[in-house]
Design a protein around this motif. Structure first.
Motif, short mmCIF file in Angstrom:
data_model
loop_
_atom_site.label_atom_id
_atom_site.label_comp_id
_atom_site.label_asym_id
_atom_site.label_seq_id
_atom_site.Cartn_x
_atom_site.Cartn_y
_atom_site.Cartn_z
N UNK A 1 0.80 -1.27 -0.06
CA UNK A 1 0.10 -0.04 0.07
C UNK A 1 0.78 1.36 0.03
N UNK A 2 1.87 1.13 0.97
CA UNK A 2 2.77 2.55 0.97
C UNK A 2 3.52 2.66 -0.43
N UNK A 3 4.01 1.66 -1.09
CA UNK A 3 4.85 1.40 -2.33
C UNK A 3 3.84 2.35 -3.12
N UNK A 4 2.63 1.91 -3.48
CA UNK A 4 1.75 2.29 -4.06
C UNK A 4 1.37 3.89 -4.04
N UNK A 5 1.61 4.32 -2.90
CA UNK A 5 1.29 5.75 -2.52
C UNK A 5 2.78 6.53 -2.70
N UNK B 1 7.95 5.88 0.41
CA UNK B 1 9.26 4.95 0.62
C UNK B 1 9.72 4.70 1.70
N UNK B 2 9.67 5.91 2.70
CA UNK B 2 10.20 5.44 4.15
C UNK B 2 9.56 4.45 4.72
N UNK B 3 8.13 4.71 4.83
CA UNK B 3 7.25 3.72 5.12
C UNK B 3 7.09 2.25 4.90
N UNK B 4 7.65 2.09 3.44
CA UNK B 4 7.85 1.05 2.88
C UNK B 4 9.08 0.33 3.51
#
Length: 61
Positions: free
Chosen positions: A27-31, A34-37
């Motif tokens: 989900x975070x990669x889609x948005x 990248x830090x959260x990824x």
């Protein structure tokens, strides 16, 4: 060889956390966050040795 409920429940919790972390990575990669990824990917990698440790501890019982 009899399994304890505690080991099965702990492994189920770790598996659930792996699924949650993997879903958050996607989900975070889609948005494009990248830090959260990287944070969730690191948590996912750290949970795997924990699962192995729990499994090996329960096999010895």
């Amino acid at each position: 060889m009899k399994r304890s409920y505690r080991g099965v429940i702990l492994l189920s919790v770790v598996l659930f956390l792996n699924i949650v972390c993997t879903q958050n990575v996607v989900n975070h990669y889609f948005h494009e966050k990248y830090e959260l990824v990287l944070v969730f990917a690191l948590l996912n990698v750290l949970l795997f040795p924990l699962a192995l440790w729990i499994y090996k501890k329960e096999v010895r019982r």
